[in-house]
Motif scaffolding. Structure first.
Motif, mmCIF file in Angstrom:
data_model
loop_
_atom_site.group_PDB
_atom_site.id
_atom_site.type_symbol
_atom_site.label_atom_id
_atom_site.label_comp_id
_atom_site.label_asym_id
_atom_site.label_seq_id
_atom_site.Cartn_x
_atom_site.Cartn_y
_atom_site.Cartn_z
ATOM 1 N N LYS A 167 4.734 -10.009 9.062
ATOM 2 C CA LYS A 167 4.235 -8.890 9.880
ATOM 3 C C LYS A 167 2.704 -8.961 9.946
ATOM 4 O O LYS A 167 2.099 -8.720 10.986
ATOM 5 C CB LYS A 167 4.708 -7.575 9.251
ATOM 6 N N PHE A 226 4.873 -12.325 -2.812
ATOM 7 C CA PHE A 226 5.627 -12.210 -1.561
ATOM 8 C C PHE A 226 4.834 -11.395 -0.538
ATOM 9 O O PHE A 226 4.402 -10.281 -0.824
ATOM 10 C CB PHE A 226 6.987 -11.551 -1.842
ATOM 11 N N LEU A 252 10.719 -7.454 9.478
ATOM 12 C CA LEU A 252 11.854 -6.549 9.680
ATOM 13 C C LEU A 252 11.515 -5.549 10.783
ATOM 14 O O LEU A 252 10.395 -5.029 10.817
ATOM 15 C CB LEU A 252 12.180 -5.805 8.378
ATOM 16 N N GLY A 303 10.960 -2.926 5.517
ATOM 17 C CA GLY A 303 10.200 -4.186 5.532
ATOM 18 C C GLY A 303 9.724 -4.540 4.133
ATOM 19 O O GLY A 303 9.890 -5.672 3.666
ATOM 20 N N MET A 309 0.844 -1.201 0.000
ATOM 21 C CA MET A 309 0.000 0.000 0.000
ATOM 22 C C MET A 309 0.878 1.250 0.000
ATOM 23 O O MET A 309 0.409 2.342 0.362
ATOM 24 C CB MET A 309 -0.943 -0.021 1.201
HETATM 25 P P1 AMP Z 1 1.411 -2.963 3.464
HETATM 26 O O1 AMP Z 1 1.941 -1.921 2.549
HETATM 27 O O2 AMP Z 1 1.407 -2.549 4.891
HETATM 28 O O3 AMP Z 1 0.105 -3.540 2.989
HETATM 29 O O4 AMP Z 1 2.448 -4.157 3.401
HETATM 30 C C1 AMP Z 1 2.783 -4.761 2.186
HETATM 31 C C2 AMP Z 1 3.527 -6.047 2.460
HETATM 32 O O5 AMP Z 1 4.705 -5.769 3.191
HETATM 33 C C3 AMP Z 1 2.708 -7.026 3.309
HETATM 34 O O6 AMP Z 1 2.915 -8.339 2.823
HETATM 35 C C4 AMP Z 1 3.295 -6.847 4.668
HETATM 36 O O7 AMP Z 1 3.170 -7.987 5.500
HETATM 37 C C5 AMP Z 1 4.744 -6.598 4.337
HETATM 38 N N1 AMP Z 1 5.413 -5.910 5.441
HETATM 39 C C6 AMP Z 1 5.015 -4.753 6.028
HETATM 40 N N2 AMP Z 1 5.844 -4.462 7.065
HETATM 41 C C7 AMP Z 1 6.758 -5.453 7.125
HETATM 42 C C8 AMP Z 1 7.853 -5.733 7.981
HETATM 43 N N3 AMP Z 1 8.172 -4.933 9.000
HETATM 44 N N4 AMP Z 1 8.571 -6.854 7.758
HETATM 45 C C9 AMP Z 1 8.248 -7.692 6.727
HETATM 46 N N5 AMP Z 1 7.220 -7.479 5.890
HETATM 47 C C10 AMP Z 1 6.485 -6.381 6.083
#
Ligand code: AMP
Length: 283
Positions: free
Chosen positions: A151, A147, A178, A36, A30
């Protein structure tokens, strides 16, 4: 670096890759990218010939309009971060109508109970929204691998279930969490924390680690009470839920079983900012 807003142009660009039998990897995000996300992108680059990163703040997975409105957005910065990793990455950043069509609504899925606990219980309709957007992204990109971060562990399990029930031929790769130096799980929402909140939010991971230690000798009930007590005594965060669950079914632990894997999950508020984290309790 190629940036597409339209599905058709993205498909055209990917068609040569597909004809050549190349492995296409998708990293759905997003935006407001941080280390991360970039870790997922680097993992994807290791095992795929072509990596697509989608950047789309999905309206149907937010149950709180204010949360959606306040969600950080910075496309230019995101593109720069990705460019620094590789010029070869393709960014897909559609608007909502481009991805959904005229009706921006969720499809309803039967996730076999995975969606009614934890995040699903506290965020009505959230996982139907996640399932819908990921299905649409899979249709647009047709990746060989996708992938996702641990988290959002519940989301990862739900995406695995989605591919099973919808028969989508994609390999789902889960990647470890991360963290910031303090232990706080990296999140786009951390940008909204002030310095004090950011420092104090490390308590979430501290508590999870203690949970792991206690898990060796104490019952789930004991640990639940202990965690609730810890948060009651800690003025900087408000606990929304703590759960120890089976790592696969996400069913709440009642009795430990030999050979099963368990995880602890926390959601807590720092002011009006909602943070989540989780940790494997046994290996
Ligand atoms: P988001 O943009 O928050 O929807 O996250 C996109 C992807 O990044 C999702 O698969 C999350 O689980 C992953 N993600 C977000 N934060 C972390 C983190 N700290 N470590 C690993 N993956 C992450």
């Amino acid at each position: 670096m190629q940036v597409f807003k339209e599905k058709e142009l993205l498909k055209q660009s990917l068609s040569n890759n597909k004809l050549a039998g190349n492995t296409i990897g998708l990293v759905p995000t997003m935006g407001a990218l941080h280390e991360g996300h970039l870790y997922l992108v680097k993992e994807a680059l290791k095992s795929c010939d072509q990596v697509v990163v989608s950047i789309f703040v999905n309206p149907t997975q937010f149950d709180n309009p204010e949360d959606l409105e306040k969600y950080p957005r910075n496309l230019e910065k995101d593109i720069n971060l990705l460019q620094n990793i590789s010029e070869e990455i393709i960014v897909f950043t559609p608007n909502a109508n481009e991805l959904y069509g005229d009706l921006i609504i969720s499809e309803h899925f039967d996730f076999d109970g995975l969606d009614i606990v934890m995040e699903g219980k506290h965020r009505t309709g959230h996982f139907d929204g996640v399932g819908t957007v990921v299905k649409l992204l899979f249709e647009a990109v047709e990746p060989n691998k996708a992938f996702f971060g641990e988290k959002d562990y519940q989301q990862l399990q739900i995406i695995r279930k989605l591919t099973e029930i919808e028969n989508i031929p994609v390999e789902i790769v889960g990647c470890p969490i991360l963290r910031e130096e303090s232990g706080l799980a990296r999140s786009s929402r951390n940008e909204r924390l002030n310095d004090l909140q950011r420092e104090k939010a490390a308590f979430i991971f501290e508590t999870l680690k203690e949970t792991k230690t206690l898990f060796g000798t104490k019952s789930a009930n004991y640990i639940n009470d202990w965690v609730e007590q810890q948060f009651r005594n800690y003025p900087f965060l408000e606990l929304e839920y703590f759960e120890i669950s089976d790592a696969k079914t996400l069913k709440k632990l009642t009795e430990k079983r030999e050979g099963e894997h368990y995880r602890a999950f926390i959601a807590a508020y720092a002011g009006d900012i909602r943070l989540i984290d989780n940790l494997a309790l046994n290996n």
